[in-house]
Design a protein around this motif. Structure first.
Motif, PDB file in Angstrom:
ATOM      1  N   SER A   1      -7.915   8.737 -11.206  1.00  0.00           N
ATOM      2  CA  SER A   1      -6.418   8.581 -10.873  1.00  0.00           C
ATOM      3  C   SER A   1      -5.925   9.123  -9.810  1.00  0.00           C
ATOM      4  O   SER A   1      -5.062   8.762  -9.166  1.00  0.00           O
ATOM      5  CB  SER A   1      -5.725   8.879 -12.083  1.00  0.00           C
ATOM      6  OG  SER A   1      -5.593  10.239 -12.226  1.00  0.00           O
TER       7      SER A   1
ATOM      8  N   ARG B   1       3.977   8.260  -2.473  1.00  0.00           N
ATOM      9  CA  ARG B   1       5.040   7.208  -2.790  1.00  0.00           C
ATOM     10  C   ARG B   1       4.866   6.831  -4.540  1.00  0.00           C
ATOM     11  O   ARG B   1       5.818   6.847  -5.164  1.00  0.00           O
ATOM     12  CB  ARG B   1       4.850   5.972  -2.096  1.00  0.00           C
ATOM     13  CG  ARG B   1       5.309   5.780  -0.790  1.00  0.00           C
ATOM     14  CD  ARG B   1       4.919   4.593  -0.056  1.00  0.00           C
ATOM     15  NE  ARG B   1       5.819   4.549   1.301  1.00  0.00           N
ATOM     16  CZ  ARG B   1       5.374   3.379   2.096  1.00  0.00           C
ATOM     17  NH1 ARG B   1       4.588   2.724   1.751  1.00  0.00           N
ATOM     18  NH2 ARG B   1       5.876   3.382   3.392  1.00  0.00           N
ATOM     19  N   SER B   2       3.720   6.874  -4.946  1.00  0.00           N
ATOM     20  CA  SER B   2       3.272   6.555  -6.338  1.00  0.00           C
ATOM     21  C   SER B   2       4.084   8.103  -7.016  1.00  0.00           C
ATOM     22  O   SER B   2       4.668   7.500  -8.219  1.00  0.00           O
ATOM     23  CB  SER B   2       1.967   6.247  -6.854  1.00  0.00           C
ATOM     24  OG  SER B   2       1.156   7.556  -6.528  1.00  0.00           O
ATOM     25  N   ASN B   3       3.762   9.029  -6.760  1.00  0.00           N
ATOM     26  CA  ASN B   3       4.525  10.393  -7.430  1.00  0.00           C
ATOM     27  C   ASN B   3       6.004  10.398  -7.457  1.00  0.00           C
ATOM     28  O   ASN B   3       6.659  10.486  -8.366  1.00  0.00           O
ATOM     29  CB  ASN B   3       4.012  11.562  -6.804  1.00  0.00           C
ATOM     30  CG  ASN B   3       2.695  11.998  -7.337  1.00  0.00           C
ATOM     31  OD1 ASN B   3       2.783  12.449  -8.423  1.00  0.00           O
ATOM     32  ND2 ASN B   3       1.617  12.015  -6.487  1.00  0.00           N
ATOM     33  N   LEU B   4       6.479   9.851  -6.257  1.00  0.00           N
ATOM     34  CA  LEU B   4       7.806   9.675  -6.018  1.00  0.00           C
ATOM     35  C   LEU B   4       8.621   8.803  -6.776  1.00  0.00           C
ATOM     36  O   LEU B   4       9.765   8.732  -7.445  1.00  0.00           O
ATOM     37  CB  LEU B   4       8.387   9.676  -4.713  1.00  0.00           C
ATOM     38  CG  LEU B   4       8.214  10.795  -3.762  1.00  0.00           C
ATOM     39  CD1 LEU B   4       8.512  10.441  -2.240  1.00  0.00           C
ATOM     40  CD2 LEU B   4       8.786  12.277  -4.132  1.00  0.00           C
ATOM     41  N   GLU B   5       7.760   7.574  -6.949  1.00  0.00           N
ATOM     42  CA  GLU B   5       8.214   6.268  -7.692  1.00  0.00           C
ATOM     43  C   GLU B   5       7.984   6.364  -9.111  1.00  0.00           C
ATOM     44  O   GLU B   5       8.150   5.467  -9.862  1.00  0.00           O
ATOM     45  CB  GLU B   5       7.895   5.314  -7.092  1.00  0.00           C
ATOM     46  CG  GLU B   5       8.421   5.119  -5.467  1.00  0.00           C
ATOM     47  CD  GLU B   5       7.789   3.739  -4.789  1.00  0.00           C
ATOM     48  OE1 GLU B   5       6.935   3.244  -5.340  1.00  0.00           O
ATOM     49  OE2 GLU B   5       8.038   3.825  -3.583  1.00  0.00           O
ATOM     50  N   ASN B   6       7.293   7.476  -9.522  1.00  0.00           N
ATOM     51  CA  ASN B   6       6.689   7.731 -11.034  1.00  0.00           C
ATOM     52  C   ASN B   6       5.828   6.445 -11.580  1.00  0.00           C
ATOM     53  O   ASN B   6       6.310   5.859 -12.595  1.00  0.00           O
ATOM     54  CB  ASN B   6       7.940   7.888 -11.798  1.00  0.00           C
ATOM     55  CG  ASN B   6       7.812   8.437 -13.139  1.00  0.00           C
ATOM     56  OD1 ASN B   6       6.453   9.032 -13.439  1.00  0.00           O
ATOM     57  ND2 ASN B   6       8.390   8.002 -14.242  1.00  0.00           N
ATOM     58  N   ARG B   7       4.980   6.230 -10.854  1.00  0.00           N
ATOM     59  CA  ARG B   7       4.130   4.849 -11.171  1.00  0.00           C
ATOM     60  C   ARG B   7       2.820   5.148 -10.995  1.00  0.00           C
ATOM     61  O   ARG B   7       2.277   6.181 -10.134  1.00  0.00           O
ATOM     62  CB  ARG B   7       4.607   3.441 -10.262  1.00  0.00           C
ATOM     63  CG  ARG B   7       4.491   3.662  -8.738  1.00  0.00           C
ATOM     64  CD  ARG B   7       4.727   2.496  -8.169  1.00  0.00           C
ATOM     65  NE  ARG B   7       4.719   2.619  -6.660  1.00  0.00           N
ATOM     66  CZ  ARG B   7       3.603   2.753  -5.914  1.00  0.00           C
ATOM     67  NH1 ARG B   7       2.363   2.844  -6.486  1.00  0.00           N
ATOM     68  NH2 ARG B   7       3.769   2.868  -4.742  1.00  0.00           N
TER      69      ARG B   7
END
Length: 265
Positions: free
Chosen positions: A208, A254-260
């Motif tokens: 992941s 970005r994926s961490n900040l957008e929780n996705r």
């Protein structure tokens, strides 16, 4: 290859299963060939992000096939048609390559160990980055029992994990030791009632993460095991500079900040 090793790949995780359960996955020439072929194939694939090594049946690997040991008493080679005095794979011979190739693989390798891991089987597990053992597992550097020494990169790998006196005692005596002892010595990452399930969970977590960062991390950690501090510090800087601003670095942020869930390129 499947009569000795089964290879499956799903969602970035490759699973290499030693598939000789009737012989406790003992290492015969066909097993050597199949494991090297599987490792070579995986090393060339960009879609693989983690690898699991496990054994079918009652054991991970019982070590060198008894028939080969008996053959040596008749003057035969441990592995027919192979000259083990030759550095046939860079710094390694053919037998050492069977183990070292997993350490050299560009992605993390996890060994799920149960039953027994003796001799060459123990050394094979040492070639992995991580090792999860079932509590009842028995292990041993049993070459001394047969009048031999560990010769599949085991001396190099053991010394990185355990104290020198422990390595010497186990190698000189050939005694069998428990999973609890393996954990205390440093040979096991952890114990698990279901080591394969644990390995799969860890592999999925690794898969992941950014594949670029994971591969860079393995290069750095491999380098750190054999190089001076200045070389490794310079390598850290170079690897980080190569990662910064790349699509997968940006996607990780970005994926961490957008929780996705991330979408890796």
């Amino acid at each position: 290859m499947e009569d000795r090793v089964r290879l499956t790949i799903a969602d970035g995780v490759a699973h290499v299963r030693l598939n000789r359960p009737d012989k406790m996955n003992a290492l015969d020439p066909a097993m050597f060939e199949a494991l090297i072929a599987a490792g070579t194939q995986l090393g060339a694939r960009r879609d693989v992000r983690a690898v699991i090594l496990s054994g079918e049946g009652r054991a991970f690997c019982a070590g060198l096939d008894l028939d080969r040991l008996l053959a040596t008493t008749r003057g035969d080679s441990l592995i027919p048609s192979i000259d083990l005095t030759q550095r046939s794979h860079g710094m390694a011979n053919y037998a050492q390559h069977l183990v070292w190739l997993w350490r050299a693989l560009p992605v993390p390798v996890i060994a799920a160990v149960h039953g027994v891991a003796f001799g060459g089987g123990f050394q094979l597990a040492l070639g992995a980055d991580l090792r999860y053992l079932a509590p009842e597992t028995k292990l041993g550097v049993i070459e001394a029992k047969w009048g031999l020494v560990p010769d599949m990169a085991g001396t190099q790998l053991m010394r990185r994990l355990a104290r020198e006196d422990v390595v010497r005692e186990l190698t000189y005596t050939g005694r069998v030791f428990s999973a609890d002892e393996a954990l205390a010595y440093g040979f096991a990452t952890g114990l698990a009632d279901d080591p394969l399930a644990t390995a799969l969970k860890v592999a999925d977590e690794i898969a992941s993460r950014s594949p670029d960062a994971v591969r860079a991390a393995k290069r750095l950690l491999n380098l750190a095991a054999s190089s001076d501090v200045a070389t490794v510090l310079a390598a850290e800087t170079a690897e980080q500079a190569a990662l910064l601003g790349t699509p997968n670095h940006i996607e990780a942020v970005r994926s961490n900040l957008e929780n996705r869930a991330p979408r890796w390129s």
